[in-house]
Design a protein around this motif. Structure first.
Motif, PDB file in Angstrom:
ATOM      1  N   ASP A 108       0.274  -1.148  -0.180  1.00 44.99           N
ATOM      2  CA  ASP A 108       0.375  -0.117  -0.156  1.00 44.99           C
ATOM      3  C   ASP A 108       0.946   1.210   0.199  1.00 44.99           C
ATOM      4  OD1 ASP A 108       1.093  -0.106   2.807  1.00 44.99           O
ATOM      5  OD2 ASP A 108      -0.855  -0.366   3.776  1.00 44.99           O
ATOM      6  N   GLY A 109       2.279   1.381  -0.101  1.00 44.29           N
ATOM      7  CA  GLY A 109       3.164   1.930  -0.307  1.00 44.29           C
ATOM      8  C   GLY A 109       4.165   3.146   0.857  1.00 44.29           C
ATOM      9  N   ARG A 110       3.295   2.319   2.398  1.00 42.87           N
ATOM     10  CA  ARG A 110       3.882   2.523   3.005  1.00 42.87           C
ATOM     11  C   ARG A 110       4.889   1.121   3.698  1.00 42.87           C
ATOM     12  NH1 ARG A 110      -0.453   1.051   7.823  1.00 42.87           N
ATOM     13  NH2 ARG A 110      -0.613  -0.967   6.868  1.00 42.87           N
ATOM     14  N   PHE A 111       5.645   1.545   4.446  1.00 42.43           N
ATOM     15  CA  PHE A 111       7.440   1.471   5.749  1.00 42.43           C
ATOM     16  C   PHE A 111       7.016   0.666   6.535  1.00 42.43           C
ATOM     17  CE2 PHE A 111       8.347   4.836   2.230  1.00 42.43           C
ATOM     18  CZ  PHE A 111       9.168   4.317   1.793  1.00 42.43           C
ATOM     19  N   ASP A 112       7.552  -0.802   6.501  1.00 39.32           N
ATOM     20  CA  ASP A 112       7.260  -1.607   7.908  1.00 39.32           C
ATOM     21  C   ASP A 112       8.385  -1.857   8.007  1.00 39.32           C
ATOM     22  OD1 ASP A 112       6.647  -2.697  10.011  1.00 39.32           O
ATOM     23  OD2 ASP A 112       6.576  -4.729   8.708  1.00 39.32           O
ATOM     24  N   VAL A 113       8.535  -0.551   9.484  1.00 36.52           N
ATOM     25  CA  VAL A 113      10.252  -0.649  10.332  1.00 36.52           C
ATOM     26  C   VAL A 113      10.082  -1.718  11.431  1.00 36.52           C
ATOM     27  CG1 VAL A 113      11.952   1.280  11.277  1.00 36.52           C
ATOM     28  CG2 VAL A 113      10.156   1.811   9.351  1.00 36.52           C
ATOM     29  N   ARG A 114      10.908  -1.994  11.222  1.00 34.33           N
ATOM     30  CA  ARG A 114      11.093  -3.385  12.373  1.00 34.33           C
ATOM     31  C   ARG A 114      12.308  -3.703  13.391  1.00 34.33           C
ATOM     32  NH1 ARG A 114       7.772  -8.306  12.145  1.00 34.33           N
ATOM     33  NH2 ARG A 114       5.891  -7.744  10.306  1.00 34.33           N
ATOM     34  N   PHE A 115      12.294  -3.927  14.389  1.00 35.92           N
ATOM     35  CA  PHE A 115      13.779  -3.345  14.555  1.00 35.92           C
ATOM     36  C   PHE A 115      14.061  -4.184  16.633  1.00 35.92           C
ATOM     37  CE2 PHE A 115      10.959  -1.070  17.840  1.00 35.92           C
ATOM     38  CZ  PHE A 115      12.061  -1.088  18.750  1.00 35.92           C
ATOM     39  N   ARG A 116      15.162  -4.827  16.660  1.00 37.95           N
ATOM     40  CA  ARG A 116      15.636  -6.208  17.386  1.00 37.95           C
ATOM     41  C   ARG A 116      16.372  -5.023  18.821  1.00 37.95           C
ATOM     42  NH1 ARG A 116      13.019  -9.742  19.278  1.00 37.95           N
ATOM     43  NH2 ARG A 116      11.973 -10.048  17.538  1.00 37.95           N
ATOM     44  N   LEU A 117      16.399  -5.278  19.926  1.00 37.78           N
ATOM     45  CA  LEU A 117      17.839  -4.132  20.396  1.00 37.78           C
ATOM     46  C   LEU A 117      18.717  -5.960  21.276  1.00 37.78           C
ATOM     47  CD1 LEU A 117      19.312  -2.212  21.970  1.00 37.78           C
ATOM     48  CD2 LEU A 117      16.750  -1.822  23.735  1.00 37.78           C
ATOM     49  N   TRP A 118      19.918  -5.675  21.007  1.00 32.27           N
ATOM     50  CA  TRP A 118      20.019  -6.767  21.968  1.00 32.27           C
ATOM     51  C   TRP A 118      21.055  -6.189  23.019  1.00 32.27           C
ATOM     52  CZ3 TRP A 118      19.954 -12.143  21.265  1.00 32.27           C
ATOM     53  CH2 TRP A 118      18.398 -11.999  19.684  1.00 32.27           C
ATOM     54  N   ASP A 119      21.080  -6.816  24.435  1.00 29.16           N
ATOM     55  CA  ASP A 119      22.113  -6.615  25.946  1.00 29.16           C
ATOM     56  C   ASP A 119      23.601  -7.388  25.451  1.00 29.16           C
ATOM     57  OD1 ASP A 119      23.137  -7.253  27.859  1.00 29.16           O
ATOM     58  OD2 ASP A 119      21.354  -6.669  28.849  1.00 29.16           O
ATOM     59  N   VAL A 120      24.495  -6.457  24.592  1.00 29.59           N
ATOM     60  CA  VAL A 120      25.942  -7.330  24.541  1.00 29.59           C
ATOM     61  C   VAL A 120      26.105  -7.927  25.841  1.00 29.59           C
ATOM     62  CG1 VAL A 120      27.740  -6.788  23.508  1.00 29.59           C
ATOM     63  CG2 VAL A 120      25.534  -5.656  22.603  1.00 29.59           C
ATOM     64  N   VAL A 121      26.299  -7.413  26.683  1.00 29.94           N
ATOM     65  CA  VAL A 121      27.054  -7.411  27.780  1.00 29.94           C
ATOM     66  C   VAL A 121      26.458  -9.137  28.767  1.00 29.94           C
ATOM     67  CG1 VAL A 121      27.812  -7.345  30.233  1.00 29.94           C
ATOM     68  CG2 VAL A 121      27.924  -5.730  28.543  1.00 29.94           C
ATOM     69  N   ARG A 122      25.263  -8.927  28.366  1.00 26.64           N
ATOM     70  CA  ARG A 122      24.575 -10.217  29.115  1.00 26.64           C
ATOM     71  C   ARG A 122      24.031 -11.252  28.101  1.00 26.64           C
ATOM     72  NH1 ARG A 122      23.017  -6.095  31.896  1.00 26.64           N
ATOM     73  NH2 ARG A 122      23.477  -6.581  34.454  1.00 26.64           N
ATOM     74  N   ALA A 123      24.461 -11.124  26.290  1.00 29.19           N
ATOM     75  CA  ALA A 123      24.157 -11.160  25.538  1.00 29.19           C
ATOM     76  C   ALA A 123      22.255 -11.976  25.588  1.00 29.19           C
ATOM     77  CB  ALA A 123      24.911 -12.966  25.223  1.00 29.19           C
ATOM     78  N   GLN A 124      21.527 -10.805  25.862  1.00 22.72           N
ATOM     79  CA  GLN A 124      20.139 -10.902  25.986  1.00 22.72           C
ATOM     80  C   GLN A 124      19.494  -9.728  24.829  1.00 22.72           C
ATOM     81  OE1 GLN A 124      19.487  -9.623  30.255  1.00 22.72           O
ATOM     82  NE2 GLN A 124      19.899 -12.010  30.335  1.00 22.72           N
ATOM     83  N   ASP A 125      18.032 -11.037  24.425  1.00 25.89           N
ATOM     84  CA  ASP A 125      17.128 -10.286  23.503  1.00 25.89           C
ATOM     85  C   ASP A 125      16.056  -9.279  24.509  1.00 25.89           C
ATOM     86  OD1 ASP A 125      15.657  -9.335  21.916  1.00 25.89           O
ATOM     87  OD2 ASP A 125      14.641 -11.575  21.169  1.00 25.89           O
ATOM     88  N   LEU A 126      16.119  -8.097  23.861  1.00 26.97           N
ATOM     89  CA  LEU A 126      15.618  -7.553  24.970  1.00 26.97           C
ATOM     90  C   LEU A 126      13.934  -6.637  23.972  1.00 26.97           C
ATOM     91  CD1 LEU A 126      18.225  -4.940  25.594  1.00 26.97           C
ATOM     92  CD2 LEU A 126      17.292  -6.779  27.317  1.00 26.97           C
ATOM     93  N   GLY A 127      13.834  -7.687  23.276  1.00 27.88           N
ATOM     94  CA  GLY A 127      13.004  -7.418  22.368  1.00 27.88           C
ATOM     95  C   GLY A 127      13.002  -6.476  21.251  1.00 27.88           C
ATOM     96  N   GLY A 128      11.640  -6.319  20.480  1.00 27.60           N
ATOM     97  CA  GLY A 128      12.086  -5.691  19.667  1.00 27.60           C
ATOM     98  C   GLY A 128      10.302  -5.444  19.144  1.00 27.60           C
TER      99      GLY A 128
END
Length: 438
Positions: free
Chosen positions: A121-141
């Protein structure tokens, strides 16, 4: 009344303060210059704690008009609490499971990955994910499907997500600011992103516009217009551009301030002959007088809990900041350091009062810790004016003179990190930081 700061360089006329008191002729003494609608971000200073983070370029970003990762980096650095670590080579998006060891070696504590996808439809889907590098954890997105004109908003929301995840406090990057410019004979009221970009003129007029004030929720702005050759207060719907008259009583109508519930507006009116504070229903109606002094009372602002109104009065012989109940009555003096204190702004958390104090002829931004009365000067400039707190109480936006021209600045409450929202030379004033959007 008393001489306000930042005088016109040739006429000596006051630039702004003592809002209920300036005449139209004084305001028409503003110098002509080009309007400034877009800004660059320049950060100076060193904070005590800064979170090292890295953000890779979003996959597919080349199809979009805005660089999402770059906007997020600028937002976080502007807060003074983050420092960007240059990304490693290679492509990562929100679906990647990155090897975080090389990022740890580079010194990053967190990592942002993502993608930008053009939808049918001409829009953009902007997706992201945040990582805790020190603890090697996925912090969601999250995913933000947006139109092309809202790509910057999506980036600001990502920055808000990261800020809250890593600091525990709500981010303000997706909020907005308002400010006023003058270019030639044209006066403009602008609404922009919190970083100063994406500025849009809410109103242009051949007559002065002053005192923008955000309503709770960020849907409306009150302001003073001189279109009728006298100060009149309007309420303006930001999304639609519709406006309605709030106050056009006999004499001067100026310095509007919304109550925290949005149901009433306090303003400076000269119905009695001198400038006094009145309250009125936000939907219209007759004003009710709050102050009963023989002096000038102006520049009202509410505390976030709605239990106090702070204002400026010269009832003690010089302009000082007072506070009183929203019902009126006896006022208590708040500022005692210096003989000229104006432009109060109360932090949303109720901890701080920002104001402008004249020190040896220089007008400088100060903050007071309300629980102790301790006052701290935040700047060393000489033409500061119109402080306004970010809705998370962590930063203050203000106008000043810098490098020979007008500038919008932000500072952390401790004064350690200052950001110049800078661009082409222009005549800029009256910044007001908007609330969290509802």
């Amino acid at each position: 009344m008393h001489q306000p700061p930042r005088l016109h360089p040739s006429t000596g006329m006051p630039r702004r303060h003592a809002l209920g008191l300036l005449s139209a002729s004084a305001l028409l003494g503003w110098p002509a210059s080009s309007a400034l609608a877009q800004f660059r971000v320049e950060v100076t200073g060193v904070g005590l704690t800064r979170f090292p983070f890295s953000a890779v370029s979003f996959r597919g970003n080349e199809a979009a008009s805005e660089n999402i990762a770059a906007i997020v980096r600028a937002d976080l650095e502007r807060s003074g609490q983050f420092v960007a670590v240059p990304p490693l080579a290679g492509a990562l998006d929100e679906t990647s499971r990155p090897d975080l060891a090389p990022w740890r070696e580079r010194g990053a504590d967190s990592l942002l990955t993502g993608s930008v996808t053009r939808l049918a439809d001409g829009r953009f889907d902007v997706r992201f994910r945040l990582w805790d590098v020190v603890r090697a954890q996925d912090l969601g997105g999250l995913s933000y499907p947006v139109g092309a004109t809202d790509l910057r908003l999506a980036a600001h929301k990502i920055a808000d997500y990261i800020y809250e995840k890593l600091t525990g406090e709500k981010g303000v990057f997706s909020t907005r600011i308002a400010y006023v410019t003058k270019a030639g004979t044209r006066h403009s009221l602008w609404v922009a992103d919190a970083d100063g970009e994406n500025a849009r003129a809410a109103l242009t007029s051949p007559e002065p516009i002053i005192s923008p004030s955000w309503a709770p929720g960020g849907g409306q702005l009150a302001y003073v217009s001189f279109e009728s050759r006298k100060p009149v207060i309007y309420a303006h719907e930001v999304a639609s551009g519709k406006r309605r008259l709030l106050a056009n009583f006999r004499g001067s109508n100026s310095a509007p301030a919304w109550s925290p519930d949005g149901r009433s507006v306090v303003a400076t009116l000269s119905l009695s002959g001198n400038a006094q504070l009145y309250t009125m229903d936000a939907n219209g109606g007759e004003p009710r007088r709050l102050t009963q002094s023989a002096s000038i009372d102006t520049e009202p602002v509410f505390s976030a809990d709605g239990k106090q109104i702070y204002f400026v009065s010269d009832r003690g012989g010089s302009p000082q900041i007072y506070r009183m109940s929203p019902q009126g009555g006896n006022a208590q003096r708040v500022t005692f350091t210096g003989n000229y204190n104006i432009s109060p702004s109360v932090s949303p958390d109720g901890r701080w009062l920002a104001f402008i104090s004249r020190v040896n002829g220089a007008f400088r931004l100060h903050v007071m810790e309300l629980s102790t009365g301790t006052v701290t000067a935040l700047t060393e400039t000489s033409g500061d004016e119109s402080p306004s707190f970010a809705p998370n109480s962590r930063m203050i936006i203000y106008a000043t003179r810098d490098k020979g021209g007008d500038a919008l600045m932000t500072t952390t409450v401790d004064g350690r990190i200052k950001t110049r929202l800078a661009g082409a030379q222009g005549d800029i004033r009256e910044p007001e930081w908007g609330p969290f959007l509802r």
